[in-house]
Design a protein around this motif. Structure first.
Motif, mmCIF file in Angstrom:
data_model
loop_
_atom_site.group_PDB
_atom_site.id
_atom_site.type_symbol
_atom_site.label_atom_id
_atom_site.label_comp_id
_atom_site.label_asym_id
_atom_site.label_seq_id
_atom_site.Cartn_x
_atom_site.Cartn_y
_atom_site.Cartn_z
ATOM 1 N N TYR A 1 -42.976 89.802 33.391
ATOM 2 C CA TYR A 1 -43.696 90.875 34.076
ATOM 3 C C TYR A 1 -45.067 91.092 33.436
ATOM 4 O O TYR A 1 -46.062 91.335 34.120
ATOM 5 C CB TYR A 1 -42.875 92.165 34.015
ATOM 6 C CG TYR A 1 -43.521 93.346 34.708
ATOM 7 C CD1 TYR A 1 -43.587 93.401 36.099
ATOM 8 C CD2 TYR A 1 -44.051 94.401 33.971
ATOM 9 C CE1 TYR A 1 -44.168 94.491 36.741
ATOM 10 C CE2 TYR A 1 -44.636 95.491 34.605
ATOM 11 C CZ TYR A 1 -44.695 95.529 35.994
ATOM 12 O OH TYR A 1 -45.281 96.597 36.632
ATOM 13 N N GLY A 2 -45.122 90.983 32.116
ATOM 14 C CA GLY A 2 -46.383 91.184 31.414
ATOM 15 C C GLY A 2 -47.444 90.161 31.736
ATOM 16 O O GLY A 2 -48.650 90.419 31.565
ATOM 17 N N LEU A 3 -47.029 88.994 32.199
ATOM 18 C CA LEU A 3 -48.002 87.965 32.594
ATOM 19 C C LEU A 3 -48.608 88.254 33.954
ATOM 20 O O LEU A 3 -49.772 87.921 34.213
ATOM 21 C CB LEU A 3 -47.333 86.586 32.606
ATOM 22 C CG LEU A 3 -46.913 86.020 31.248
ATOM 23 C CD1 LEU A 3 -46.130 84.723 31.442
ATOM 24 C CD2 LEU A 3 -48.133 85.776 30.362
ATOM 25 N N SER A 4 -47.830 88.861 34.840
ATOM 26 C CA SER A 4 -48.311 89.100 36.203
ATOM 27 C C SER A 4 -48.940 90.473 36.398
ATOM 28 O O SER A 4 -49.777 90.660 37.288
ATOM 29 C CB SER A 4 -47.155 88.927 37.196
ATOM 30 O OG SER A 4 -46.121 89.865 36.920
ATOM 31 N N ARG A 5 -48.569 91.430 35.586
ATOM 32 C CA ARG A 5 -49.068 92.795 35.732
ATOM 33 C C ARG A 5 -50.332 92.983 34.896
ATOM 34 O O ARG A 5 -50.373 92.640 33.719
ATOM 35 C CB ARG A 5 -47.984 93.777 35.261
ATOM 36 C CG ARG A 5 -48.403 95.246 35.278
ATOM 37 C CD ARG A 5 -48.510 95.786 36.708
ATOM 38 N NE ARG A 5 -48.462 97.237 36.727
ATOM 39 C CZ ARG A 5 -49.506 98.051 36.522
ATOM 40 N NH1 ARG A 5 -50.709 97.532 36.279
ATOM 41 N NH2 ARG A 5 -49.345 99.352 36.564
ATOM 42 N N GLN A 6 -51.345 93.531 35.519
ATOM 43 C CA GLN A 6 -52.609 93.774 34.815
ATOM 44 C C GLN A 6 -52.834 95.267 34.593
ATOM 45 O O GLN A 6 -52.415 96.099 35.395
ATOM 46 C CB GLN A 6 -53.779 93.197 35.607
ATOM 47 C CG GLN A 6 -53.825 91.671 35.607
ATOM 48 C CD GLN A 6 -55.215 91.143 35.890
ATOM 49 O OE1 GLN A 6 -56.060 91.842 36.443
ATOM 50 N NE2 GLN A 6 -55.469 89.897 35.500
ATOM 51 N N HIS B 1 -49.895 91.407 28.376
ATOM 52 C CA HIS B 1 -49.793 90.638 27.136
ATOM 53 C C HIS B 1 -51.072 90.701 26.309
ATOM 54 O O HIS B 1 -51.034 90.454 25.098
ATOM 55 C CB HIS B 1 -49.454 89.176 27.437
ATOM 56 C CG HIS B 1 -47.986 88.901 27.535
ATOM 57 N ND1 HIS B 1 -47.161 88.818 26.439
ATOM 58 C CD2 HIS B 1 -47.187 88.693 28.616
ATOM 59 C CE1 HIS B 1 -45.924 88.562 26.826
ATOM 60 N NE2 HIS B 1 -45.904 88.483 28.144
ATOM 61 N N SER C 1 -54.054 91.144 31.536
ATOM 62 C CA SER C 1 -52.599 91.196 31.596
ATOM 63 C C SER C 1 -52.055 92.100 30.499
ATOM 64 O O SER C 1 -52.720 92.355 29.488
ATOM 65 C CB SER C 1 -52.010 89.789 31.439
ATOM 66 O OG SER C 1 -52.109 89.367 30.094
#
Length: 390
Positions: free
Chosen positions: A266-271, A278, A276
């Motif tokens: 989720y952390g890779l796709s959510r900004q 991450h 991101s």
């Protein structure tokens, strides 16, 4: 010896691969809906049996896989990553078959084990009573000698699989007032006269565990249906609880492992603020902390599993307590942290985080509360100190 080890590892790898297929096709897709509707795992048992998930520790000569305890631990860790309740339901039914094979007569084995293995029947083990939890020696369910058998009376509660189990291993006191020395184990047919299910206990997000209550009123048990005699049964309970604490700890590891993977994805796709999640140091440190504690918990589980495999019950007792205390604490803390890291998305009922968080609380209570296990660990520390001073 080496060939036998390779053979066992091959069988174990095949088992775990079948379990992944079972999870992908039968457990994970309906996990949220199953628990929201309050549905038990009964419908999954036959498929689990078909795939061999019920026969991990059962000898091959009886249709099982002949694998060690540590293989069961790996299986439960995998199953709980999708649904803690399903994992508990499957392992508890498996344990009834294993117990019958280990302690039962040929008649009891032939009567119950084949249908437990194929999932046609399910089993449960009944210790807890309305006023008796961790102090199992204080149980009040009573077995009175009668007509070349036994008449059982009493109530059991908070029993995994009780809402649908066909065969129940019931622990009962044969001589009131003598404590652990009088406790015996009996094989009870849940369809026979004198057995009555009373309550389906609310489990909320972990209803797939199938927990419930039942009472025995003048239930007649044949003499040959005593599975473990007084004087032996209580020690057998303690050894079984050691194993249960290890695989419950492993289940906590499985849930955190799954939550960590989902949160990271989720952390890779959510900004947030143009980058991101991450990319935010505070956010990714939360994941790093979870990964560290997860590895530590897995090491404690693997150590305790090896002791159980080797039959070192004295050392396994303390190792299992340590593994369960640490893993349940780890799960309760990091599942909450990972849910928070996902924000409102972590509360999405189609994701497992809220279910896993509730399950971690259940895990901290079953098979010995944290407080009781801390006392066991503290006693061992005191014993070692005394030995060093002698």
């Amino acid at each position: 010896m080496a060939e036998k080890l390779v053979d066992m590892l091959t069988i174990e790898a095949a088992l775990l691969e079948r379990a992944r297929v079972f999870l992908d096709h039968h457990v994970a897709p309906q996990a949220s809906d199953r628990n929201l509707r309050g549905t038990s795992s009964q419908a999954l048992m036959r498929e689990a049996g078909r795939l061999g998930l019920m026969g991990v520790q059962i000898p091959r000569s009886l249709g099982g896989l002949g694998l060690p305890f540590s293989s069961k631990v790996k299986l439960t860790r995998l199953l709980a990553a999708a649904d803690f309740g399903v994992a508990m339901a499957i392992v508890n039914s498996h344990n009834v078959a294993e117990h019958l094979v280990r302690m039962g007569s040929p008649d009891l084995i032939s009567r119950w084990v084949p249908r437990l293995l194929n999932g046609e029947l399910t089993g449960c083990t009944a210790l807890t009573e309305p006023n008796v939890g961790s102090d199992a020696a204080a149980m009040l369910t009573h077995a009175q000698a009668a007509d070349d058998g036994w008449q059982l009376n009493g109530t059991k509660t908070w029993i995994t699989n009780a809402v649908h189990a066909d065969v129940v291993i019931v622990y009962a006191q044969t001589r009131l007032g003598v404590g652990a020395a009088g406790i015996a184990a009996f094989v009870v047919d849940a369809l026979a006269s004198g057995f009555e299910r009373t309550d389906r206990l609310p489990q909320g997000p972990v209803s797939s565990i199938g927990s419930g209550s039942f009472k025995l009123e003048h239930y007649y048990c044949k003499g040959q249906d005593m599975l473990v005699e007084p004087g032996v049964a209580f020690k057998d309970i303690l050894n079984s609880l050691n194993g249960a604490r290890v695989y419950v700890a492993a289940m906590c590891c499985g849930m955190v492992d799954r939550a960590l993977a989902l949160t990271s994805e989720y952390g890779l796709s959510r900004q947030a603020f143009g980058v991101s999640l991450h990319a935010h140091q505070g956010w990714r440190w939360r994941l790093a902390d979870a990964a560290i504690d997860l590895d530590a918990a897995n090491l404690l589980v693997d150590h305790a599993s090896a002791l159980v495999d080797n039959g070192d019950h004295a050392r396994a007792q303390v190792a299992a307590a340590k593994a369960k205390v640490f893993a349940t604490r780890m799960a309760r803390h990091h599942l909450a942290e990972l849910l928070h890291a996902m924000g409102a998305e972590g509360l999405n009922e189609q994701r497992p985080l809220t279910r896993h968080l509730a399950a971690a609380q259940v895990a901290a209570l079953v098979d010995g509360s944290t407080e009781m296990l801390l006392e066991r660990i503290a006693s061992d520390i005191q014993r070692q100190a005394g030995a060093s001073m002698a």
